[in-house]
Design a protein around this motif. Structure first.
Motif, PDB file in Angstrom:
ATOM      1  N   ALA A 173      -9.769 -70.108  22.585  1.00 21.49           N
ATOM      2  CA  ALA A 173     -10.553 -70.884  21.611  1.00 21.49           C
ATOM      3  C   ALA A 173     -11.303 -69.955  20.660  1.00 21.49           C
ATOM      4  N   PHE A 174     -11.885 -68.897  21.211  1.00 20.78           N
ATOM      5  CA  PHE A 174     -12.659 -67.949  20.402  1.00 20.78           C
ATOM      6  C   PHE A 174     -11.763 -67.267  19.371  1.00 20.78           C
ATOM      7  N   VAL A 175     -10.609 -66.795  19.783  1.00 20.75           N
ATOM      8  CA  VAL A 175      -9.683 -66.111  18.874  1.00 20.75           C
ATOM      9  C   VAL A 175      -9.182 -67.076  17.798  1.00 20.75           C
ATOM     10  N   THR A 176      -8.912 -68.327  18.180  1.00 23.49           N
ATOM     11  CA  THR A 176      -8.504 -69.327  17.184  1.00 23.49           C
ATOM     12  C   THR A 176      -9.578 -69.504  16.119  1.00 23.49           C
ATOM     13  N   GLY A 177     -10.837 -69.573  16.545  1.00 23.47           N
ATOM     14  CA  GLY A 177     -11.936 -69.693  15.586  1.00 23.47           C
ATOM     15  C   GLY A 177     -11.960 -68.539  14.606  1.00 23.47           C
ATOM     16  N   ILE A 178     -11.733 -67.317  15.096  1.00 27.85           N
ATOM     17  CA  ILE A 178     -11.713 -66.142  14.213  1.00 27.85           C
ATOM     18  C   ILE A 178     -10.587 -66.265  13.191  1.00 27.85           C
ATOM     19  N   LEU A 179      -9.388 -66.620  13.657  1.00 27.45           N
ATOM     20  CA  LEU A 179      -8.230 -66.715  12.762  1.00 27.45           C
ATOM     21  C   LEU A 179      -8.410 -67.820  11.728  1.00 27.45           C
ATOM     22  N   VAL A 180      -8.945 -68.953  12.153  1.00 23.02           N
ATOM     23  CA  VAL A 180      -9.164 -70.071  11.226  1.00 23.02           C
ATOM     24  C   VAL A 180     -10.202 -69.693  10.176  1.00 23.02           C
ATOM     25  N   GLY A 181     -11.265 -69.010  10.607  1.00 29.04           N
ATOM     26  CA  GLY A 181     -12.305 -68.606   9.667  1.00 29.04           C
ATOM     27  C   GLY A 181     -11.800 -67.676   8.586  1.00 29.04           C
ATOM     28  N   GLN A 182     -10.717 -66.944   8.844  1.00 23.88           N
ATOM     29  CA  GLN A 182     -10.136 -66.032   7.854  1.00 23.88           C
ATOM     30  C   GLN A 182      -9.102 -66.707   6.966  1.00 23.88           C
ATOM     31  N   ALA A 183      -8.674 -67.910   7.311  1.00 19.20           N
ATOM     32  CA  ALA A 183      -7.624 -68.590   6.543  1.00 19.20           C
ATOM     33  C   ALA A 183      -8.182 -69.082   5.207  1.00 19.20           C
ATOM     34  N   PRO A 184      -7.508 -68.788   4.103  1.00 13.13           N
ATOM     35  CA  PRO A 184      -8.019 -69.201   2.789  1.00 13.13           C
ATOM     36  C   PRO A 184      -8.192 -70.707   2.642  1.00 13.13           C
ATOM     37  N   ARG A 185      -7.351 -71.492   3.297  1.00 12.04           N
ATOM     38  CA  ARG A 185      -7.389 -72.940   3.105  1.00 12.04           C
ATOM     39  C   ARG A 185      -8.471 -73.641   3.929  1.00 12.04           C
ATOM     40  N   PHE A 186      -9.081 -72.966   4.900  1.00 14.00           N
ATOM     41  CA  PHE A 186     -10.066 -73.651   5.733  1.00 14.00           C
ATOM     42  C   PHE A 186     -11.357 -73.822   4.942  1.00 14.00           C
ATOM     43  N   SER A 187     -11.802 -75.050   4.831  1.00 14.81           N
ATOM     44  CA  SER A 187     -12.955 -75.354   3.983  1.00 14.81           C
ATOM     45  C   SER A 187     -14.269 -75.203   4.741  1.00 14.81           C
ATOM     46  N   ARG A 188     -15.303 -74.865   4.005  1.00 11.76           N
ATOM     47  CA  ARG A 188     -16.644 -74.762   4.588  1.00 11.76           C
ATOM     48  C   ARG A 188     -17.088 -76.106   5.144  1.00 11.76           C
ATOM     49  N   GLU A 189     -16.708 -77.183   4.462  1.00  9.35           N
ATOM     50  CA  GLU A 189     -17.101 -78.516   4.917  1.00  9.35           C
ATOM     51  C   GLU A 189     -16.531 -78.819   6.292  1.00  9.35           C
ATOM     52  N   ALA A 190     -15.283 -78.427   6.523  1.00  6.80           N
ATOM     53  CA  ALA A 190     -14.669 -78.651   7.837  1.00  6.80           C
ATOM     54  C   ALA A 190     -15.379 -77.843   8.909  1.00  6.80           C
TER      55      ALA A 190
END
Length: 749
Positions: free
Chosen positions: A293-310
């Protein structure tokens, strides 16, 4: 977790043998809902009380479970407490599922706040801290286990296994508790916070591998090196794949979901699916599920498409519901009454001392060897000393395997709670002694600016094109911006239907398929992007509708060239652009090049040399957006940015007005340009300021632009509701029509 899983599997197997699987009974559901309501109410209530007395809410959330457990509620009203929180395996498993969701959600949110580049730069230090935090507590814990009285051992003949188990329990840290404390204290973005997270996660991973070895030894009576090597290999392979192939896959998956569905709910759904799958994978590999779960959070946070609102939505839901339940359930397992017996109390104090001593000394030594200072070492020890629910899980596994008796179980659970309660005040005190370095201060200042920045929030740009000169210049400007901030740019060719558009029939306006390729090539030739240019051809009866429909798919900025002639009277740009700007769901930038239009439908313009950018500003939020766009372009092109504010001179009838008013107006004007100049310099641009006076601000701006050889004017403005056309105000309209250099107008949605 293991005990709950075993009991669940046993229950499922027994049910399968006896007949069809039965649904949960009415009473079990009733108790679960009542438990969740009480735990959440107590956790949030005590959390807010702790906040009022300047302590992190996690302290109150942990205490909530203690209050509702046998220590307080069970002591005062034992019958009622046992009725609401019965000692039922099924009921315990149900609440444990919710609790474990809290762990996973909390670590996803923690991963979103984790700066991987910073952790990599501090990787050697984090590894040394982690090793110190494992080796010393393991050694001191093993020695303690060998010396404890026999009545604290479930099986006195198995003292070696018992000592290994105590050593492992002393080595564990609680990343969820550490993360929550750092969030509560607003320290998670500090260097010390990021190093603590990196060291804590490494510490936990090693600790869980040790636990798998010791648990295998306890259950089989022999050391299972194969299982140990499998866990280590699994952890290394998982992390290696995650931060190479996994990073690209997560980014592509978010892009696909955003393109096909779009919106915050779709993003959150796919993030949770990936996180739960990764947690299941790491659990299957014999390491902690929380790591996935922790590693997924890191990868998602670096993805250009992941929005701050989400990300914000996930954090709010976690902080408001799942995390408080998790911490309260951890405290629910503590029975302080069992520790009041003199010998148990004495041994409990000794175990607590050894646990704290081993972790503090080990982490401190690792920090100093890693080049950190005295107070930084103590701060890291304060954070990593928290054991939290992870140690409670270790204790539960030990109890289920027959390694621990009830006395020792209660002592270890007590250590978990007390060390977690110690962490917040100790962290606050030690970190107050840690001086922030200049580099860290600059990084935090830049992050704070970025969090409030318009241009830093732009990740996706939509560029409708038909290949004209204006859109080519717009493409050049977007390209400069993309070099400073990694942007994903999509070029859109809008095909229209049979209805006449802008006074021309479909045959006159719509080109064959090759024209779309030509239009894309026209902008692609003008751009140098960190990522490949995306292209889309969409059709509809109205090109404005096509553009607006695409813009609604999560773009942050819509950039248009005022490419076509104005077919309808009264429009500012043309009927299509005017409507799109009026109804756009995101910020827009319209570029008017004022370049000569060569013969033919398509032409290629030269790369425009931008040496001087002029930004008129009145200090509003939309003026700030224009300053940010100009400064980003200037930082790439090495251009000079001049911020201009024009103060109106008093009219003839106003000459007898107190001259102090004029002096005040000039002072305010200087403050406005100085304040916004700081924003531009923070983005890496060279910025000058000028305060002009005159009866016609637009005339003064045009004269200044001509005399100073300005290459580009960028205006920030809002849209005023005027029927039938885009109206930014008379001054903006005048500058657009009369400027002798290119003009870009930036407006917010």
């Amino acid at each position: 977790m293991e005990a709950a899983l075993h009991s669940f599997l046993y229950f499922a197997a027994a049910t399968a043998q006896s007949g069809p699987i039965k649904p949960l009974g009415h009473h079990e559901v009733l108790l679960l809902l009542l438990q969740l309501a009480l735990l959440l109410f107590a956790a949030r209530g005590l959390g807010e009380l702790m906040r009022r007395i300047d302590l992190p809410p996690v302290v109150g959330e942990l205490l909530a479970g203690v209050v509702l457990g046998p220590s307080v509620f069970g002591f005062l009203l034992p019958a009622l407490q046992s009725e609401i929180f019965p000692k039922s395996q099924i009921q315990s498993d149900l609440i444990s599922v919710v609790s474990w969701l809290g762990v996973l959600f909390l670590l996803i949110a923690t991963g979103l706040e984790t700066d991987l580049n910073l952790i990599v730069s501090k990787g050697k230090t984090a590894l040394l801290i982690s090793l110190g935090g494992i080796v010393v507590p393991f050694a001191t814990g093993f020695g303690l286990g060998m010396l404890l009285p026999e009545n604290f051992l479930a099986q006195p003949s198995e003292r070696f296994v018992f000592s290994l188990f105590i050593a492992t329990a002393m080595s564990i840290s609680a990343i969820p508790v550490i993360a929550k404390v750092l969030m509560d204290l607003k320290l998670i973005r500090r260097d010390i916070g990021q190093v603590t997270l990196a060291a804590g996660m490494t510490d936990d991973t090693i600790g869980w591998i040790l636990l798998s070895v010791v648990a295998g030894l306890a259950s089989s009576g022999k050391l299972d090196l194969t299982a140990a090597l499998s866990s280590i290999g699994g952890a290394v392979i998982f992390l290696g794949v995650a931060f190479t192939i996994g990073r690209t896959l997560v980014a592509q998956l978010l892009r696909l979901v955003d393109d096909w569905i779009g919106g915050v709910p779709a993003q959150l759904t796919i993030v949770l699916v990936v996180a739960l799958a990764a947690a299941a994978l790491t659990h299957q590999l014999g390491i902690e599920a929380a790591l996935g779960a922790f590693v997924t959070g890191i990868l998602v946070g670096q993805a250009p498409r992941f929005s701050r609102e989400a990300g914000h939505t996930l954090e709010v839901f976690t902080a408001a519901f799942l995390a408080p339940i998790f911490f309260a359930v951890a405290g629910l397992k503590v029975n302080l009454l069992q520790l009041l017996e003199p010998q148990t109390l004495l041994i409990g104090a000794l175990v607590l001392f050894i646990a704290c001593f081993g972790k503090f000394v080990g982490v401190y030594i690792g920090a100093r060897v890693g080049g950190l200072g005295h107070w930084e070492g103590l701060a890291l020890g304060s954070g990593m000393n928290a054991r939290g629910a992870m140690e409670i899980i270790v204790a539960t596994i030990g109890l289920s395997l027959g390694v621990l008796n009830q006395q020792m179980y209660s002592i270890i659970v007590m250590v978990a709670i007390v060390t977690s309660l110690m962490a917040p005040p100790l962290l606050r005190w030690t970190l107050s002694k840690v001086k922030m370095g200049d580099e860290e201060a600059r990084r935090l200042q830049m992050e704070e600016m970025a969090s409030r920045s318009f241009v830093k929030s732009v990740r996706r740009v939509l560029l409708p094109t038909r290949g004209g000169a204006n859109v080519q210049l717009a493409a050049q400007l977007v390209s400069h911006m993309a070099q400073q901030n990694e942007l994903e740019v999509t070029a859109l060719f809008a095909e229209c239907g049979d209805r006449p558009v802008g006074g021309k029939s479909r045959a006159a306006v719509v080109a064959p398929e090759s024209s779309a390729e030509t239009a894309f090539a026209a902008v692609a030739d003008e751009m140098s992007l960190p990522k490949a240019l995306q292209t889309r051809v969409e059709s509809g009866r109205d090109p404005a509708e096509v553009i607006l429909r695409e813009a609604a798919k999560g773009y942050n900025l819509l950039v248009m060239g005022a490419t076509e002639q104005r077919f309808a009277d009264g429009t500012l740009f043309n009927s299509i652009v005017d409507r799109v700007v009026q109804e756009a769901p995101c910020a827009t930038m319209v570029v008017k090049s004022h370049l000569p239009q060569p013969e033919g439908d398509h032409c290629t313009i030269a790369l425009q040399e931008i040496r001087h950018i002029l930004v008129p500003t009145i200090g509003t939020e939309y003026s700030k957006h224009a300053v940010e766009v100009a400064s980003t372009i200037a930082a790439q092109t090495q251009a000079l940015v001049t911020l201009v504010h024009v103060v109106n001179l008093p009219q003839f009838d106003d000459f007898y007005v107190d001259q102090d008013n004029m002096s005040i107006a000039l002072d305010i004007a200087q403050q406005i340009v100085d304040q916004q100049a700081d924003i531009g310099r923070g983005l890496g641009a060279q910025v000058n300021t000028a305060v002009l006076t005159g009866n016609s601000p637009e005339k003064e701006i045009l004269n200044f632009a001509r005399s100073e050889g300005v290459d580009l004017i960028i205006l920030g403005s809002n849209i005023r509701p005027i029927s039938g056309r885009v109206f930014f105000g008379h001054r903006v309209d005048t500058l657009l029509r009369q400027a002798s250099c290119p003009v870009a107008v930036v407006s917010s949605s």
